[in-house]
Design a protein around this motif. Structure first.
Motif, short mmCIF file in Angstrom:
data_model
loop_
_atom_site.label_atom_id
_atom_site.label_comp_id
_atom_site.label_asym_id
_atom_site.label_seq_id
_atom_site.Cartn_x
_atom_site.Cartn_y
_atom_site.Cartn_z
N THR A 382 5.77 -4.29 43.74
CA THR A 382 6.26 -4.10 42.38
C THR A 382 7.74 -4.46 42.34
OG1 THR A 382 4.69 -2.34 41.85
CG2 THR A 382 6.72 -2.40 40.56
N ASN A 523 5.25 12.35 35.26
CA ASN A 523 5.63 11.07 35.85
C ASN A 523 4.54 10.55 36.78
OD1 ASN A 523 7.76 9.01 36.48
ND2 ASN A 523 7.50 9.86 38.52
N TRP A 527 2.13 6.95 36.02
CA TRP A 527 1.94 5.77 36.86
C TRP A 527 0.48 5.61 37.27
CZ3 TRP A 527 5.70 2.62 36.30
CH2 TRP A 527 7.01 3.08 36.13
N SER A 532 -2.05 -0.28 39.32
CA SER A 532 -0.81 -0.57 40.06
C SER A 532 -0.49 -2.06 40.07
CB SER A 532 -0.94 -0.07 41.50
OG SER A 532 -2.02 -0.73 42.17
N CYS A 548 11.40 4.67 37.94
CA CYS A 548 11.05 3.25 38.11
C CYS A 548 11.50 2.75 39.48
CB CYS A 548 11.68 2.42 37.00
SG CYS A 548 11.09 2.81 35.34
N VAL A 551 8.86 3.72 42.20
CA VAL A 551 7.57 3.03 42.26
C VAL A 551 7.75 1.53 42.53
CG1 VAL A 551 6.45 4.69 40.73
CG2 VAL A 551 7.47 2.62 39.77
#
Length: 698
Positions: A382, A523, A527, A532, A548, A551
C-alpha cells in the motif's frame, strides 16, 4: 463551491422569481403556486444544508427577507391582475403582510438580545462553574435555531390561503390563512419574551469572570497550552491534546476563538475560551509557570506580556518550510524542537533565536505511529500519497499536486506488480489555488476510476462476509459513539448554546476512555470494511493521517511536517522536487528528504520506491532513514513524553527562580528593624562646605 444539488437549488430559486412575476402578469394561479412552491423548497433546502450560496445571495441584495417580500408583493400583483383589487381579500393581504413584517423587528431584536445576553465573556469545558454561578438552561432550540427563516416561512399559511381564495373567489380561506400567519408570528414573538431577562439569562460578565478566577485559584494550573487561529486551523491544537493529558503538571488550555472551541476534539483537560484580550489579561494565572504556543499569531502578545511564566513555542509540526524558522520565535523564552534538525535549522536561518534557547523534546504525538518490517504476507503493498496544500505564496515547490500529482497516481495505479493507492490530500487543498483544486478533483477521479477497474479484475478478491461483518461493526460503533457524544460533553457543540455547554461541558473520564477505545475499534473495522487491494480516496478527519501511515508500506509527499512524522515509521518514502531544484540542491535545502527517493514532476523515479517496498533487505536507504529519524525526531529513549515532561519541569523551575528573584524584601511595621549603625564622629568639610549633594549645616 457548493455541491451540484446546492447549485441546482440556487438556480431553481433564482429562476423561480421571474417565473412568479410572469405568472402574476399573465395571470395564472396554478403557475404562480407552482413557482412559489419551487422558491420555498429551494430556499429551505439551501438553509438546511447551510450553503454558502445563501450568504452570496445576501451580498447581492437578494437576502432572505427580500426574497420573501418580493414573493408577497408578486402575490399582491397577481390579485390585482385577477381583478380583485377592490375585493376584501386584496386589502386583507396587504394588511397581513404589513403586520407580518411589523413583527419581524421585535422578533429579530428579541433573538439578538437573547443570544447576546446568553453569550458569556468566557466559555469553558471541563471546568465546574455550575457550583459557583447559576447558568440557566438555553431556550428551546426550536425558538432560536434558524429563527429568521422559521419566522419568515410562517407566511406560507397566508400565501396558500390567499391563492385558494383567489381560485375559489371566496375570502374565507384567505382570511383563515392570514389569521394563522399573524397569529403564529405573534405567538413566536411572545414565546421569546421570557428568555430576555431575569432567571433565564446567565450572570453578568463580572460574576462569570470572578467564578472563573475562583476556579483557577482552586485548581492552580501550572502549564498552559495557548492557541488562537481560524476554524480551519483547529487541527494545530487538537494534535497536542493527548500530550496535555499526559503532563505531570496541572494542564490548562486557553483558546481565543469560539469557533476553535466548538471544533475542539474531546479532551479531559480543562479548557477556557477567552475571546476578549482584556478579559484574558485579567485572569488569575499566577500559578502558571509554563505557557506553550502551537502557532505564531498576533494574539499571542496578550499572554506573552505575563512575566511570571516562561513562554515556549512548540509549533504544530516539524519541517523544512520557512514557517519552521519564523523570526517571530525570538519572543519566546525557549523554542522546543523534535530533534537536532530543528536546532540546526534555526542556526542556519540565523533569525535571532539563540542556540541556548532551543530544547529538543521529540514529538509526543508520534507515539501511535507503528514501525515496519516489510509488507505483511498475503497482501499487496500500500502506497500513501499525501500531498500538502498549495500555500499562500504561489511557490511551485509547496505542493506536488499541481505539477506532479496526476503523474504520481497514474504510475502507482498502473504499477506492475500492483500496489494499492491511498490518496489523502491536505484539507486546505484548493482553498487558494484553483489549479490545485482542479488537480485534486482529477486525481480523485483517477483513483476512483482505477478502483472501479480493479473491482472487476479477477486477480483481486475480498471476503464478502468479512467485509459485511466489518461494515456492521462500523455501524454499531458509530451508533455507540453517537450515544456517547451526548454523555461525554465532548466539545459542547451538542448543547443548547454556549452558556449551557459551559455549564454541562464536563467530560466523564470513563466515557472519554470508552470513546478512545471505540475509535481504535472503528479504525480497525474501517480498514477491514473494504479489500486490502482497493484504491481509496480519504478525506475528512477520520481515518486520521497516522492511521493511514500504519496501514501503508510507503508514502509519497511534499516538504511538510507529514514527511518528518512519517520518518518515525522507518518506512520508505518519496518526496517530489516540484520546483525542480535538482536532487543535490533539493537535499541540501531540505533535511527531511535526505533519506528519500526524490521524484521529478514526471515521477519516473517511483520505481526506486516500489523496489524498496518489495525488497526491504535490498533497500539502499534503510540505514539512512534510521540515522535521519534520530536526527529529526530525537532518540527513542527516553520516550518523547518523558523528554517533554522533563522540559516542562525544568522551565517551570526557571520561572520559579526568576519570580523568587523579583520578590521585594518585607518593609514597614512588620519587618524586622535594621540595627542602628554606629554614629561617626562629626566632621567639618574643608572650606565649611558639605560633601557634594548634602545640605548646608545649620
Amino acid at each position: 463551491m457548493g455541491s451540484a444539488a446546492e447549485l441546482a437549488a440556487a438556480a431553481l430559486m433564482v429562476l423561480g422569481f421571474p417565473a412568479l412575476m410572469l405568472a402574476a402578469l399573465v395571470p395564472s394561479i396554478p403557475a404562480f403556486a407552482a413557482a412559489a412552491a419551487v422558491t420555498y423548497l429551494a430556499d429551505h433546502y439551501l438553509h438546511r444544508k447551510g450553503s454558502y450560496l445563501v450568504n452570496r445571495l445576501s451580498k447581492v441584495r437578494a437576502g432572505l427577507s427580500i426574497r420573501f417580500l418580493i414573493r408577497q408583493l408578486l402575490l399582491i400583483l397577481l390579485l390585482a391582475r385577477l381583478g380583485l383589487a377592490d375585493d376584501l381579500i386584496y386589502y386583507g393581504a396587504i394588511a397581513c403582510f404589513i403586520a407580518f413584517y411589523g413583527l419581524q423587528a421585535p422578533h429579530g431584536a428579541l433573538v439578538t438580545l437573547i443570544r447576546n445576553r446568553r453569550r458569556m465573556p468566557v466559555a469553558t469545558r471541563n471546568i465546574d462553574l455550575a457550583s459557583r454561578i447559576r447558568i440557566p438552561d438555553a431556550p428551546p432550540r426550536v425558538l432560536l435555531h434558524r429563527s429568521a427563516e422559521k419566522m419568515l416561512h410562517l407566511d406560507l399559511a397566508a400565501v396558500a390561503g390567499i391563492l385558494v381564495s383567489a381560485s375559489l373567489e371566496s375570502a374565507v380561506a384567505g382570511f383563515i390563512g392570514i389569521g394563522v400567519t399573524v397569529g403564529l408570528g405573534l405567538l413566536y414573538v411572545l414565546g421569546l419574551v421570557p428568555y430576555v431577562r431575569g432567571a433565564k439569562i446567565p450572570p453578568n460578565a463580572e460574576k462569570v469572570l470572578a467564578a472563573v478566577d475562583d476556579w483557577l485559584a482552586e485548581y492552580g494550573p501550572e502549564t498552559v497550552l495557548y492557541f488562537s487561529g481560524s476554524k480551519d486551523s483547529v487541527y494545530q491544537v487538537n494534535m497536542w491534546l493527548e500530550t496535555m493529558e499526559q503532563l505531570d503538571s496541572k494542564p490548562l488550555i486557553i483558546l481565543r476563538e469560539r469557533a476553535i472551541l466548538n471544533n475542539l476534539a474531546p479532551t479531559t483537560v480543562p479548557v477556557i475560551c477567552v475571546p476578549g484580550g482584556v478579559h484574558l489579561m485579567n485572569l488569575d494565572l499566577t500559578n502558571v509557570r509554563v505557557a506553550l504556543y502551537a502557532a505564531n499569531v498576533g494574539k499571542n502578545i496578550h499572554l506573552l506580556r505575563v512575566p511570571t511564566m516562561k513562554h515556549v513555542f512548540i509549533g504544530h509540526g516539524d519541517s523544512d518550510k520557512l514557517a519552521s524558522v519564523n523570526p517571530y520565535s525570538k519572543v519566546y523564552d525557549e523554542v522546543w524542537t523534535a530533534g537536532r534538525a530543528g536546532r540546526d535549522r534555526y542556526a542556519i536561518a540565523d533569525v535571532g533565536v539563540r542556540d541556548d534557547d532551543i530544547v529538543e523534546v521529540g514529538r509526543p504525538q508520534l507515539a501511535p505511529i507503528q514501525g515496519w518490517s516489510g509488507v505483511p504476507e498475503g497482501r499487496i503493498p500500500t502506497v500513501l500519497y499525501a500531498p500538502t496544500w498549495e500555500g499562500w505564496d504561489g511557490n511551485p515547490g509547496n505542493t506536488s499536486i499541481v505539477l506532479a500529482g496526476e503523474n504520481i497516481v497514474e504510475r502507482l495505479v498502473k504499477a506492475d506488480p500492483p500496489v494499492r493507492v491511498l490518496y489523502k490530500p491536505h484539507p486546505f487543498t484548493g482553498t487558494v489555488s484553483k489549479e490545485a483544486g482542479a488537480a485534486h478533483r482529477r486525481i480523485t477521479a483517477l483513483v476512483e476510476e482505477a478502483a472501479a477497474e480493479r473491482a472487476t479484475d479477477g486477480r483481486f478478491t475480498a471476503d464478502a462476509a468479512a467485509r459485511a461483518a466489518a461494515k456492521a461493526e462500523l455501524a454499531r460503533i458509530e451508533t455507540r459513539l453517537a450515544e456517547l457524544s451526548g454523555k461525554s460533553g465532548g466539545n459542547g457543540t451538542g448543547k443548547g448554546d454556549e452558556a449551557e455547554a459551559t455549564r454541562d461541558g464536563v467530560v466523564d473520564p470513563a466515557v472519554h476512555e470508552e470513546v478512545a477505545r471505540l475509535r481504535g475499534e472503528w479504525n480497525t473495522a474501517y480498514w477491514r470494511s473494504f479489500g486490502s487491494h482497493e484504491h481509496r480516496v480519504i478525506t475528512g478527519a477520520e481515518p486520521r493521517l497516522y492511521d493511514c501511515f500504519n496501514v501503508s508500506d510507503a508514502m509519497v509527499s511534499d516538504i511538510s511536517s507529514v514527511v518528518s512524522d512519517f520518518i518515525a515509521s522507518g518506512k520508505p518514502y518519496a518526496v517530489t522536487d516540484s520546483a525542480e531544484l535538482g536532487v543535490e540542491e533539493f537535499k541540501r535545502q531540505n533535511t527531511a528528504v535526505r533519506a528519500a527517493v526524490i521524484l521529478s514532476n514526471g515521477a519516473t523515479e517511483l520505481g526506486g520506491l516500489l523496489d524498496a517496498v518489495r525488497d526491504p533487505a535490498g533497500d539502499p536507504l534503510a540505514e539512512d532513514r534510521g540515522d535521519l529519524k534520530r536526527y529529526l525526531l530525537g532518540p527513542d529513549e527516553p520516550t518523547s513524553i518523558e523528554q517533554f515532561n522533563t522540559a516542562v519541569a525544568d522551565l517551570a523551575l526557571k520561572a520559579d527562580t526568576r519570580n523568587a528573584g523579583q520578590e521585594v524584601p518585607a518593609t514597614g511595621a512588620d519587618a524586622d528593624p535594621e540595627p542602628e549603625p554606629d554614629p561617626e564622629p562629626a566632621t567639618v568639610p574643608a572650606h565649611g562646605l558639605t560633601a557634594a549633594g548634602d545640605d548646608l549645616a545649620g
